[in-house]
Design a protein around this motif. Structure first.
Motif, short mmCIF file in Angstrom:
data_model
loop_
_atom_site.label_atom_id
_atom_site.label_comp_id
_atom_site.label_asym_id
_atom_site.label_seq_id
_atom_site.Cartn_x
_atom_site.Cartn_y
_atom_site.Cartn_z
N UNK A 1 -21.44 23.74 48.13
CA UNK A 1 -20.84 23.19 48.15
C UNK A 1 -19.79 23.43 46.87
N UNK A 2 -20.40 24.09 45.85
CA UNK A 2 -19.09 24.41 45.55
C UNK A 2 -17.74 24.84 45.75
N UNK A 3 -17.84 26.12 47.04
CA UNK A 3 -16.89 26.59 47.47
C UNK A 3 -16.22 25.23 48.72
N UNK A 4 -16.86 24.66 48.95
CA UNK A 4 -16.40 23.69 49.95
C UNK A 4 -15.61 21.79 48.25
N UNK A 5 -16.36 21.35 47.23
CA UNK A 5 -15.69 20.88 46.52
C UNK A 5 -14.13 21.42 45.81
N UNK A 6 -14.08 23.37 45.73
CA UNK A 6 -12.80 23.51 45.39
C UNK A 6 -11.98 23.37 46.57
N UNK A 7 -12.15 23.74 48.32
CA UNK A 7 -10.97 23.73 48.91
C UNK A 7 -10.75 22.26 49.47
N UNK B 1 -23.30 12.60 42.08
CA UNK B 1 -24.45 13.22 42.09
C UNK B 1 -24.35 14.60 42.22
N UNK B 2 -23.51 15.17 43.47
CA UNK B 2 -23.48 16.41 44.30
C UNK B 2 -22.89 17.21 43.94
N UNK B 3 -23.10 18.25 43.56
CA UNK B 3 -23.86 19.17 43.69
C UNK B 3 -25.41 18.83 43.08
N UNK B 4 -25.27 18.39 41.58
CA UNK B 4 -25.52 18.35 40.75
C UNK B 4 -27.16 17.17 40.92
N UNK B 5 -26.98 16.46 41.32
CA UNK B 5 -28.31 16.21 41.84
C UNK B 5 -29.59 16.93 42.32
N UNK B 6 -29.57 17.92 42.17
CA UNK B 6 -29.78 18.95 43.20
C UNK B 6 -30.52 20.23 41.65
N UNK C 1 -29.26 11.47 29.68
CA UNK C 1 -28.82 13.10 29.67
C UNK C 1 -27.43 13.68 29.90
N UNK C 2 -27.46 14.45 30.17
CA UNK C 2 -26.17 15.05 29.70
C UNK C 2 -26.29 15.06 31.05
N UNK C 3 -26.97 15.63 32.13
CA UNK C 3 -27.23 16.00 33.56
C UNK C 3 -27.69 15.28 34.47
N UNK C 4 -27.20 14.71 35.29
CA UNK C 4 -26.06 15.00 36.24
C UNK C 4 -24.84 14.27 35.60
N UNK C 5 -24.03 15.07 35.80
CA UNK C 5 -22.92 14.63 35.41
C UNK C 5 -22.38 13.88 36.04
N UNK C 6 -22.33 12.67 35.93
CA UNK C 6 -22.04 11.89 36.69
C UNK C 6 -21.57 10.57 36.31
N UNK C 7 -20.91 9.55 36.73
CA UNK C 7 -20.92 7.92 36.09
C UNK C 7 -21.70 7.37 36.32
N UNK D 1 -18.41 22.67 39.68
CA UNK D 1 -18.67 21.72 41.07
C UNK D 1 -17.54 20.20 40.51
N UNK D 2 -16.51 20.24 40.28
CA UNK D 2 -15.96 18.49 39.90
C UNK D 2 -14.41 19.35 40.55
N UNK D 3 -14.38 18.64 40.57
CA UNK D 3 -12.33 17.87 40.94
C UNK D 3 -11.52 17.44 40.24
N UNK D 4 -11.17 18.47 39.26
CA UNK D 4 -10.72 18.64 37.52
C UNK D 4 -9.59 19.67 38.08
#
Length: 381
Positions: free
Chosen positions: A1-7, A237-242, A263-269, A297-300
């Protein structure tokens, strides 16, 4: 997932990472002339944005682009409030000394400099309910530029897909009784963070004090995080939901047992919270939590930096370590001091916004000493 997000990140952002650099002309600006600081910063940002491919709107003529909402705070006010709080928030102190060595041929000599610590207003962070309703006026245009350049159709397609699949609260805000799934306290916040425009004045001040104040290295106006471009992680929440920590009750919460914001996690809105101010605080903290860390695993764009001789940036945001990040509220309350998140269990009414929009400066502590040689051989503090 991290690779996908990075791409996806690389496809969306493209060459944005090297689009900004500090112009040498900034050192000629008078930090006390806030009108000149604002105009010069916007002009420089506009020029650099125009160096990219494609059509770029004018960020200085906001009203021509978006006539539906003018925001609640503008760049001039942010610069003014930041510099007004600088003496309090920078928390300047002498920490030790540095010893430098320089060698030429067969001769070496040493020199010393003072090691200092101070906070720097790295970012402006805003938490709000609806797209096109950014509280910082000029940020609306920065967001338009970013999402248009990075194919806004991708963003709208993602949000449309969520809407069609009955995932509630895609627009932002709080759910109500008898709405879909009856999540009465389900809240959703958009969060964006940009380089603080006051860094033009702040760094000019630092450069004029001969190493006695540490300068910042974030770029004014630069969009380090736009939650709508991070739709996969921020909305789904992907992939932090898991992540196991996302399911661990009581683990890594913002606040304490009697004053927990969530909770700080999952780090979403998304979060379950009855208090709109606490929703804004927690989502802003979540965003700064990963923005200050690399390879999440975010776009930032991360603002985390490695240490180097004579310059020691802070570590990732940690609520138990003040040096990693404090916040100065800019809206709805104009604060002249900084503090760690969270606020108390019952924050004052002056901190509460009628439109559930919140804007903060994010300050972090840096240590530095003026370079007096080619190699740092010892330092204290």
């Amino acid at each position: 997932m991290r690779t996908f997000i990075s791409l996806v990140f690389l496809v969306l952002i493209g060459s944005a990472g090297n689009a900004f650099a500090y112009p040498s002309e900034w050192t000629n600006y008078d930090p006390g002339d806030l009108d000149a600081v604002r105009d010069a910063t916007i002009t420089d940002t506009q020029n650099r944005l125009e160096e990219r491919d494609g059509q770029v709107e004018c960020i200085a003529c906001h009203g021509e682009l978006n006539d539906t909402y003018d925001g609640v705070i503008d760049t001039f006010e942010i610069v003014d409030q930041t510099m007004s709080a600088a003496l309090s928030c920078m928390d300047w102190e002498i920490r030790g000394a540095c010893i430098w060595m320089t060698c030429a041929a067969f001769v070496c000599w040493v020199d010393t400099s003072i090691k200092v610590k101070n906070f720097v207003p790295d970012l402006v962070v805003q938490s709000y309910d609806r797209a096109a309703g950014e509280p910082w006026t000029e940020s609306q245009d920065i967001n338009q530029i970013s999402m248009a350049e990075n194919d806004s159709s991708w963003v709208t397609t993602m949000i449309g897909w969520v809407t069609n699949h009955n995932v509630d609260k895609v627009e932002g805000g709080r759910s109500n009784e008898a709405t879909r799934y009856d999540h009465v306290n389900l809240d959703f916040k958009l969060v964006d963070s940009y380089g603080n425009p006051a860094l033009v004045a702040y760094n000019t001040l630092a450069q004029g004090l001969f190493g006695m104040v540490c300068a910042g290295r974030t770029f004014p106006f630069y969009p380090y995080f736009i939650s709508n471009l991070d739709s996969i992680a921020w909305r789904w929440h992907l992939p932090e939901f898991f992540y196991p920590i996302s399911w661990s009750v009581g683990m890594d919460r913002l606040g304490s047992g009697h004053n927990s914001y969530g909770g700080v996690f999952p780090r979403s809105g998304f979060l379950t919270q009855a208090d709109g101010l606490k929703s804004g605080v927690l989502t802003a903290f979540r965003a700064m939590h990963f923005v200050t860390r690399p390879n999440e695993p975010h776009l930032y764009f991360t603002i985390g930096q490695p240490s180097e001789d004579g310059y020691w940036p802070p570590g990732p945001l940690n609520q138990n370590d003040k040096d990693t990040g404090v916040f100065q509220m800019l809206y709805p309350q104009d604060e002249s001091s900084c503090q760690k998140f969270p606020y108390g269990a019952t924050p004052s009414t002056s901190k509460r916004s009628d439109d559930d929009s919140y804007v903060w400066n994010f300050w972090r502590a840096y240590k530095c000493c003026q370079r007096r040689g080619s190699s740092l051989i010892w330092h204290s503090g």
